[in-house]
Design a protein around this motif. Structure first.
Motif, PDB file in Angstrom:
ATOM      1  N   UNK A 167      55.187   8.515  44.189  1.00  0.00           N
ATOM      2  CA  UNK A 167      55.268   9.934  43.872  1.00  0.00           C
ATOM      3  C   UNK A 167      56.446  10.160  42.936  1.00  0.00           C
ATOM      4  N   UNK A 168      56.222  10.943  41.880  1.00  0.00           N
ATOM      5  CA  UNK A 168      57.313  11.295  40.984  1.00  0.00           C
ATOM      6  C   UNK A 168      58.282  12.224  41.699  1.00  0.00           C
ATOM      7  N   UNK A 169      59.536  12.127  41.361  1.00  0.00           N
ATOM      8  CA  UNK A 169      60.547  12.958  42.007  1.00  0.00           C
ATOM      9  C   UNK A 169      60.318  14.419  41.638  1.00  0.00           C
ATOM     10  N   UNK A 170      59.966  15.271  42.603  1.00  0.00           N
ATOM     11  CA  UNK A 170      59.679  16.677  42.298  1.00  0.00           C
ATOM     12  C   UNK A 170      60.925  17.484  41.929  1.00  0.00           C
ATOM     13  N   UNK A 171      62.104  16.887  42.107  1.00  0.00           N
ATOM     14  CA  UNK A 171      63.318  17.594  41.718  1.00  0.00           C
ATOM     15  C   UNK A 171      63.419  17.723  40.198  1.00  0.00           C
ATOM     16  N   UNK A 172      62.763  16.833  39.488  1.00  0.00           N
ATOM     17  CA  UNK A 172      62.718  16.893  38.023  1.00  0.00           C
ATOM     18  C   UNK A 172      61.911  18.121  37.609  1.00  0.00           C
ATOM     19  N   UNK A 173      62.477  19.062  36.860  1.00  0.00           N
ATOM     20  CA  UNK A 173      61.765  20.276  36.476  1.00  0.00           C
ATOM     21  C   UNK A 173      60.496  20.010  35.675  1.00  0.00           C
ATOM     22  N   UNK A 174      60.403  18.840  35.048  1.00  0.00           N
ATOM     23  CA  UNK A 174      59.216  18.526  34.243  1.00  0.00           C
ATOM     24  C   UNK A 174      58.098  17.878  35.035  1.00  0.00           C
ATOM     25  N   UNK A 175      58.354  17.659  36.351  1.00  0.00           N
ATOM     26  CA  UNK A 175      57.326  17.066  37.213  1.00  0.00           C
ATOM     27  C   UNK A 175      56.444  18.166  37.778  1.00  0.00           C
ATOM     28  N   UNK A 176      55.121  18.016  37.625  1.00  0.00           N
ATOM     29  CA  UNK A 176      54.203  19.023  38.156  1.00  0.00           C
ATOM     30  C   UNK A 176      54.053  18.862  39.652  1.00  0.00           C
TER      31      UNK A 176
END
Length: 224
Positions: free
Chosen positions: A215-224
């Motif tokens: 899972x991509x880190x959702x803390x990154x604002x560019x992650x959906x």
């Protein structure tokens, strides 16, 4: 005599521990009469305790199905992770400017308790010592309400999903030392960053276990 409100709190705390330790498995039923016997209580404080835990997302109830330990909602876990990362790093930044040499020595002792419990293979002691270590800092942020809020976030986080992960235990040990060393160096920004890294590294394996994939880190604002 213990009043219902106090008894409710005892049951809430007891059920939280059973859920986050994994002793009460996800999806397991929570019959009120059985809980009343378990906690030597009447039904009323049990019912009130279940309402508290439902508001925290730890239990769910449905007509004709009763109350059960909640399953895992990845979106909710993501939201809790983001709020934890924002709030705990802020609390650490504040705490790092308020630590004395005595406080640092005590934090070092708490680290040793985590490591001793891990060496003994006692997961429950590890979990409690880990909480004691983190909240030793957060309780010194200068904002008591902030620490109380963080306690609620910790209570709803699925700690049971990291049981039995020795690779994570070693990484966590190193991250704890990085946090303490940053505080010892009097560097609040580095201490806050170390906490963020620690929380992120703890969240991603949990998210992977829930979803079955990276899972991509959702803390990154560019992650959906």
């Amino acid at each position: 005599m213990v009043n219902n409100a106090t008894k409710r709190d005892v049951i809430v705390d007891g059920l939280r521990r059973l859920i986050v330790s994994g002793e009460l498995e996800r999806g397991s039923r929570l019959p009120q009469d059985e809980l009343a016997k378990r906690f030597n209580s009447s039904i009323t404080p049990v019912r009130e305790a279940l309402r508290v835990l439902e508001a925290e997302g730890l239990v769910v109830s449905a007509p004709h199905r009763g109350t059960r330990v909640a399953g895992i909602d990845l979106d909710r876990v993501k939201a809790t992770y983001i709020v934890r990362r924002l709030t705990e790093s802020y609390a650490m930044r504040r705490a790092a400017t308020r630590f004395s040499l005595r406080d640092i020595k005590r934090a070092q002792e708490l680290l040793l308790k985590i490591e001793d419990a891990a060496a003994a293979g006692n997961e429950l002691r590890v979990r409690q010592a880990n909480r004691d270590f983190h909240f030793y800092f957060y309780d010194r942020s200068g904002i008591p309400g902030l620490s109380d809020h963080l306690a609620l976030l910790w209570a709803s986080f699925p700690w049971d999903l990291v049981i039995g992960a020795p690779d994570r235990a070693e990484a966590s040990r190193k991250e704890h030392h990085a946090i303490l060393e940053a505080v010892r160096a009097g560097d609040p920004d580095r201490a806050a960053a170390a906490v963020e890294t620690h929380i992120a590294h703890g969240f991603l394996p949990i998210a992977r276990r829930i979803s079955g994939e990276d899972v991509l880190d959702p803390f990154d604002p560019d992650t959906d």
